[in-house]
Write an enzyme that holds these catalytic residues in place. Structure first.
Site, PDB file in Angstrom:
ATOM      1  N   ILE A 104       0.659  -1.159   0.007  1.00 13.48           N
ATOM      2  CA  ILE A 104       0.025  -0.043  -0.007  1.00 13.48           C
ATOM      3  C   ILE A 104       1.071   1.141  -0.210  1.00 13.48           C
ATOM      4  CG2 ILE A 104      -1.800   1.116   1.264  1.00 13.48           C
ATOM      5  CD1 ILE A 104      -2.595  -1.510   2.429  1.00 13.48           C
ATOM      6  N   ASP A 159      12.004   2.992   4.712  1.00 12.46           N
ATOM      7  CA  ASP A 159      11.560   1.686   4.738  1.00 12.46           C
ATOM      8  C   ASP A 159      12.831   0.629   5.126  1.00 12.46           C
ATOM      9  OD1 ASP A 159       9.027  -0.038   3.151  1.00 12.46           O
ATOM     10  OD2 ASP A 159      10.825  -1.175   3.552  1.00 12.46           O
ATOM     11  N   ALA A 160      12.475  -0.408   5.842  1.00  9.76           N
ATOM     12  CA  ALA A 160      13.676  -1.373   6.349  1.00  9.76           C
ATOM     13  C   ALA A 160      13.975  -2.486   5.189  1.00  9.76           C
ATOM     14  CB  ALA A 160      13.225  -1.900   7.534  1.00  9.76           C
ATOM     15  N   PHE A 210       2.638   3.536   7.416  1.00  8.91           N
ATOM     16  CA  PHE A 210       2.354   2.159   6.918  1.00  8.91           C
ATOM     17  C   PHE A 210       3.061   1.033   7.505  1.00  8.91           C
ATOM     18  CE2 PHE A 210       1.206   5.126   3.312  1.00  8.91           C
ATOM     19  CZ  PHE A 210      -0.007   4.715   2.818  1.00  8.91           C
ATOM     20  N   THR A 254      -6.220  -1.162  10.543  1.00  9.96           N
ATOM     21  CA  THR A 254      -6.866  -2.283   9.739  1.00  9.96           C
ATOM     22  C   THR A 254      -8.059  -2.535  10.372  1.00  9.96           C
ATOM     23  OG1 THR A 254      -6.789  -4.685   9.466  1.00  9.96           O
ATOM     24  CG2 THR A 254      -5.392  -3.915  11.254  1.00  9.96           C
ATOM     25  N   ASP A 255      -9.212  -3.168   9.774  1.00  8.85           N
ATOM     26  CA  ASP A 255     -10.451  -3.408  10.488  1.00  8.85           C
ATOM     27  C   ASP A 255     -10.369  -4.764  11.371  1.00  8.85           C
ATOM     28  OD1 ASP A 255      -9.876  -5.437   8.507  1.00  8.85           O
ATOM     29  OD2 ASP A 255     -11.889  -5.249   7.668  1.00  8.85           O
ATOM     30  N   GLU A 256      -9.062  -5.226  11.219  1.00  7.33           N
ATOM     31  CA  GLU A 256      -8.973  -6.751  11.836  1.00  7.33           C
ATOM     32  C   GLU A 256      -8.881  -6.239  13.536  1.00  7.33           C
ATOM     33  OE1 GLU A 256      -6.377  -9.490  10.139  1.00  7.33           O
ATOM     34  OE2 GLU A 256      -6.499  -8.692   8.070  1.00  7.33           O
ATOM     35  N   TYR A 289      -1.025 -10.609  14.820  1.00 12.51           N
ATOM     36  CA  TYR A 289      -1.155  -9.418  14.062  1.00 12.51           C
ATOM     37  C   TYR A 289      -2.042  -8.254  14.325  1.00 12.51           C
ATOM     38  CZ  TYR A 289      -2.480  -6.458   9.995  1.00 12.51           C
ATOM     39  OH  TYR A 289      -2.700  -5.298   9.051  1.00 12.51           O
ATOM     40  N   LYS A 343      -1.446  -4.559  15.898  1.00 15.46           N
ATOM     41  CA  LYS A 343      -1.975  -3.304  15.311  1.00 15.46           C
ATOM     42  C   LYS A 343      -2.861  -2.587  16.133  1.00 15.46           C
ATOM     43  CE  LYS A 343      -1.555  -1.953  11.648  1.00 15.46           C
ATOM     44  NZ  LYS A 343      -0.598  -1.056  10.910  1.00 15.46           N
ATOM     45  N   HIS A 397      -9.100 -18.374  13.018  1.00 15.72           N
ATOM     46  CA  HIS A 397      -9.495 -17.680  11.619  1.00 15.72           C
ATOM     47  C   HIS A 397     -10.726 -16.687  11.894  1.00 15.72           C
ATOM     48  CE1 HIS A 397      -9.587 -18.277   7.200  1.00 15.72           C
ATOM     49  NE2 HIS A 397      -9.798 -17.076   7.198  1.00 15.72           N
TER      50      HIS A 397
HETATM   51  P1  NAD Z   1       3.429  -4.849   3.521  1.00 12.29           P
HETATM   52  O1  NAD Z   1       3.835  -6.010   4.270  1.00 12.29           O
HETATM   53  O2  NAD Z   1       3.225  -5.116   2.030  1.00 12.29           O
HETATM   54  O3  NAD Z   1       4.389  -3.540   3.433  1.00 12.29           O
HETATM   55  C1  NAD Z   1       5.063  -3.207   4.832  1.00 12.29           C
HETATM   56  C2  NAD Z   1       6.358  -2.430   4.508  1.00 12.29           C
HETATM   57  O4  NAD Z   1       6.957  -2.051   5.841  1.00 12.29           O
HETATM   58  C3  NAD Z   1       7.255  -3.101   3.781  1.00 12.29           C
HETATM   59  O5  NAD Z   1       7.895  -2.245   2.722  1.00 12.29           O
HETATM   60  C4  NAD Z   1       8.295  -3.375   4.813  1.00 12.29           C
HETATM   61  O6  NAD Z   1       9.829  -3.521   4.253  1.00 12.29           O
HETATM   62  C5  NAD Z   1       8.323  -2.152   5.677  1.00 12.29           C
HETATM   63  N1  NAD Z   1       8.679  -2.539   7.176  1.00 12.29           N
HETATM   64  C6  NAD Z   1       8.405  -3.528   7.886  1.00 12.29           C
HETATM   65  N2  NAD Z   1       9.103  -3.604   8.826  1.00 12.29           N
HETATM   66  C7  NAD Z   1       9.696  -2.214   8.994  1.00 12.29           C
HETATM   67  C8  NAD Z   1      10.413  -1.761  10.041  1.00 12.29           C
HETATM   68  N3  NAD Z   1      10.574  -2.137  11.294  1.00 12.29           N
HETATM   69  N4  NAD Z   1      10.879  -0.247   9.864  1.00 12.29           N
HETATM   70  C9  NAD Z   1      10.732   0.338   8.512  1.00 12.29           C
HETATM   71  N5  NAD Z   1       9.815  -0.418   7.512  1.00 12.29           N
HETATM   72  C10 NAD Z   1       9.505  -1.749   8.005  1.00 12.29           C
HETATM   73  O7  NAD Z   1       2.249  -4.110   4.029  1.00 12.29           O
HETATM   74  P2  NAD Z   1       0.818  -3.547   3.329  1.00 12.29           P
HETATM   75  O8  NAD Z   1      -0.225  -4.650   2.962  1.00 12.29           O
HETATM   76  O9  NAD Z   1       1.126  -2.423   2.284  1.00 12.29           O
HETATM   77  O10 NAD Z   1       0.221  -2.790   4.696  1.00 12.29           O
HETATM   78  C11 NAD Z   1       0.499  -1.582   4.834  1.00 12.29           C
HETATM   79  C12 NAD Z   1      -0.365  -1.146   6.007  1.00 12.29           C
HETATM   80  O11 NAD Z   1      -1.521  -0.945   5.988  1.00 12.29           O
HETATM   81  C13 NAD Z   1       0.123  -2.076   7.492  1.00 12.29           C
HETATM   82  O12 NAD Z   1       0.164  -1.155   8.560  1.00 12.29           O
HETATM   83  C14 NAD Z   1      -1.214  -2.951   7.404  1.00 12.29           C
HETATM   84  O13 NAD Z   1      -1.556  -3.236   8.757  1.00 12.29           O
HETATM   85  C15 NAD Z   1      -2.309  -1.757   6.902  1.00 12.29           C
HETATM   86  N6  NAD Z   1      -3.456  -2.696   6.405  1.00 12.29           N
HETATM   87  C16 NAD Z   1      -3.136  -3.553   5.080  1.00 12.29           C
HETATM   88  C17 NAD Z   1      -4.148  -3.737   4.555  1.00 12.29           C
HETATM   89  C18 NAD Z   1      -4.087  -4.726   3.460  1.00 12.29           C
HETATM   90  O14 NAD Z   1      -4.987  -5.470   2.962  1.00 12.29           O
HETATM   91  N7  NAD Z   1      -2.850  -5.032   2.987  1.00 12.29           N
HETATM   92  C19 NAD Z   1      -5.547  -3.573   5.051  1.00 12.29           C
HETATM   93  C20 NAD Z   1      -5.724  -2.755   5.992  1.00 12.29           C
HETATM   94  C21 NAD Z   1      -4.560  -2.247   6.842  1.00 12.29           C
HETATM   95  P1  TYD Z   2      -5.187 -12.808   3.732  1.00 10.35           P
HETATM   96  O1  TYD Z   2      -4.934 -12.183   2.383  1.00 10.35           O
HETATM   97  O2  TYD Z   2      -4.182 -13.306   4.308  1.00 10.35           O
HETATM   98  O3  TYD Z   2      -5.858 -11.337   4.411  1.00 10.35           O
HETATM   99  P2  TYD Z   2      -6.476 -11.394   5.792  1.00 10.35           P
HETATM  100  O4  TYD Z   2      -6.306 -12.776   6.767  1.00 10.35           O
HETATM  101  O5  TYD Z   2      -5.663 -10.266   6.409  1.00 10.35           O
HETATM  102  O6  TYD Z   2      -7.727 -11.017   5.895  1.00 10.35           O
HETATM  103  O7  TYD Z   2      -6.374 -13.634   3.786  1.00 10.35           O
HETATM  104  C1  TYD Z   2      -7.652 -13.366   3.052  1.00 10.35           C
HETATM  105  C2  TYD Z   2      -8.555 -14.458   3.486  1.00 10.35           C
HETATM  106  O8  TYD Z   2      -8.191 -15.590   2.725  1.00 10.35           O
HETATM  107  C3  TYD Z   2      -8.535 -15.062   4.850  1.00 10.35           C
HETATM  108  O9  TYD Z   2      -9.954 -15.299   5.100  1.00 10.35           O
HETATM  109  C4  TYD Z   2      -7.699 -16.354   4.854  1.00 10.35           C
HETATM  110  C5  TYD Z   2      -8.030 -16.628   3.393  1.00 10.35           C
HETATM  111  N1  TYD Z   2      -6.721 -17.557   2.833  1.00 10.35           N
HETATM  112  C6  TYD Z   2      -6.824 -18.521   2.221  1.00 10.35           C
HETATM  113  O10 TYD Z   2      -8.160 -19.404   2.435  1.00 10.35           O
HETATM  114  N2  TYD Z   2      -5.782 -19.512   1.587  1.00 10.35           N
HETATM  115  C7  TYD Z   2      -4.354 -18.650   1.753  1.00 10.35           C
HETATM  116  O11 TYD Z   2      -3.564 -19.272   1.326  1.00 10.35           O
HETATM  117  C8  TYD Z   2      -4.428 -17.449   2.431  1.00 10.35           C
HETATM  118  C9  TYD Z   2      -3.155 -16.632   2.110  1.00 10.35           C
HETATM  119  C10 TYD Z   2      -5.597 -16.739   2.755  1.00 10.35           C
END
Ligand code: NAD
Ligand code: TYD
Length: 343
Positions: A14, A35-36, A87, A131-133, A156, A160, A282
């Site tokens: 994101i 970013d790390a 992020f 996150t909504d989680e 996780y 958060k 889950h």
């Molecule tokens: P991602 O795992 O793709 O990216 C995370 C980034 O953070 C990576 O570039 C990683 O190198 C960097 N990072 C990790 N640890 C670090 C540290 N200690 N110092 C500096 N950088 C570090 O994650 P994403 O899916 O892009 O999610 C971004 C944010 O959005 C997160 O906070 C996540 O909780 C939140 N979020 C994600 C989703 C989703 O569907 N992916 C939904 C809601 C909220």
């Molecule tokens: P995920 O992309 O890991 O997002 P989150 O758990 O944060 O919602 O998973 C989305 C949904 O898909 C979740 O209900 C778990 C399920 N899932 C599978 O059924 N198989 C898989 O291999 C993965 C990674 C997720």
């Protein structure tokens, strides 16, 4: 006013979409990305902006005070007011089940390090991307609202929720100007293929099985990443200090429905679907009530699933080399541990 935006985790899914969007629609802003570069961060995601004069990359860890200071020093060279969009996180539920500690270290400790530095450097607005989680799990009915009690279930989501509370405390105790966003599941370009949608696209493209956890009837609300990024910018610019904003796509799908839809779209057989052992703990269903951000800030999603799913699929189909590179080494080890077979 001249603005410099520090983005943490801007090389991830994101975050990189957000950096691309800022460079496109706020070209007068400066952007510092710290970013790390963990397994989930790829500098390559930002090749298109690397040469921009108003963009700077800091290879740094938010858990480390000195690295965060470097980000602020870089931001101050640009000048203007400094805002932060946070992020950076360990973001994958299954990894948090394998090992929770890195989640506490980055999501909780890292957020506090960042908050302390942000206060010290007089950041004028901090958006914490959550996150909504953090709300836990829903039954068949109902939606998460901003006043739904926090009841996270995974390491996780618990980490958060911990970071959300630290942001809340900074606002309440120190008068710090921060907002929290809580979004549903994102999809789109640059998502690491451990997450469900890119994982199924990667596997299906090689005619490999698609692992579906449990009965496949778990429900998620899917939002296109560009919509999420626009919502975050909207909160950054218009949100009320200390407020929480839910962000959702109004697009609930059972996992099995999503897989079948994707397979149909890419012309692959449903025989690739393989039911596997369920994820421990889950969460059954996530669903967002995003009425507040719509009513108060005027944001609602622009992309429909019917439009954005094909865009996403096409992106992965044309980025096979990116996919190969990010699925190398460490990812294969993780995949073997998680699924008991090779990626
Ligand atoms: P991602 O795992 O793709 O990216 C995370 C980034 O953070 C990576 O570039 C990683 O190198 C960097 N990072 C990790 N640890 C670090 C540290 N200690 N110092 C500096 N950088 C570090 O994650 P994403 O899916 O892009 O999610 C971004 C944010 O959005 C997160 O906070 C996540 O909780 C939140 N979020 C994600 C989703 C989703 O569907 N992916 C939904 C809601 C909220
Ligand atoms: P995920 O992309 O890991 O997002 P989150 O758990 O944060 O919602 O998973 C989305 C949904 O898909 C979740 O209900 C778990 C399920 N899932 C599978 O059924 N198989 C898989 O291999 C993965 C990674 C997720």
């Amino acid at each position: 006013m001249k603005t410099t935006c520090i983005v943490t985790g801007g090389a991830g899914f994101i975050g990189s979409n957000f950096v691309h969007m800022l460079c496109e629609i706020r070209p007068e802003w400066n952007v510092v990305n710290i970013d790390a570069l963990t397994y989930a961060g790829n500098r390559e995601n930002l090749t298109a902006v690397e040469k921009n004069k108003n963009y700077s990359f800091v290879h740094g860890d938010i858990r480390k005070h000195a690295d965060v200071e470097t980000a602020f020093t870089t931001a101050k060279k640009f000048g203007g007011r400094i805002v932060v969009v946070h992020f950076a996180a360990e973001s994958h539920v299954d990894r948090s089940i394998q090992s929770g500690l890195p989640f506490v270290e980055t999501n909780v400790v890292g957020t506090q390090v960042l908050l302390d530095a942000s206060r010290q450097h007089e950041v004028t607005r901090f958006v914490h991307v959550s996150t909504d989680e953090v709300y836990g799990s829903l039954g068949d009915k109902g939606f998460f609202r901003e006043d739904t009690p926090l009841a996270p279930n995974s390491p996780y989501s618990s980490s958060k929720a911990g970071s959300d509370l630290l942001v809340r405390a900074a606002v309440h105790t120190h008068g710090f100007d921060a907002c929290i966003t809580r979004c549903s599941n994102n999809y789109g370009p640059y998502q690491f293929p451990e997450k469900f949608l890119p994982l199924m696209l990667a596997n299906a493209s090689e005619d490999k099985p698609i692992p579906v956890y449990g009965d496949g009837l778990y429900v998620r609300d899917w939002l296109y990443v560009r919509d999420h990024c626009e919502a975050i910018l909207c909160v950054l610019e218009k949100g009320a200090k200390g407020d929480v904003y839910n962000i959702g796509g109004n697009n609930e799908l059972a996992n099995i429905t999503l897989v079948k839809r994707v397979l149909k779209e890419i012309g692959k057989p449903e025989s690739l679907i393989t039911y596997v052992k369920d994820r421990p703990g889950h969460d059954r269903r996530y669903a967002i009530d995003a009425a507040k951000i719509k009513a108060e800030l005027g944001w609602s999603p622009r992309f429909t699933f019917d439009d954005a799913l094909p865009l996403t699929i096409r992106w992965y189909q044309t980025q096979k080399e990116w996919l190969q590179r990010v699925r190398s080494g460490a990812y294969r080890e993780y995949y073997g541990r998680q699924y008991g077979s090779g990626a």
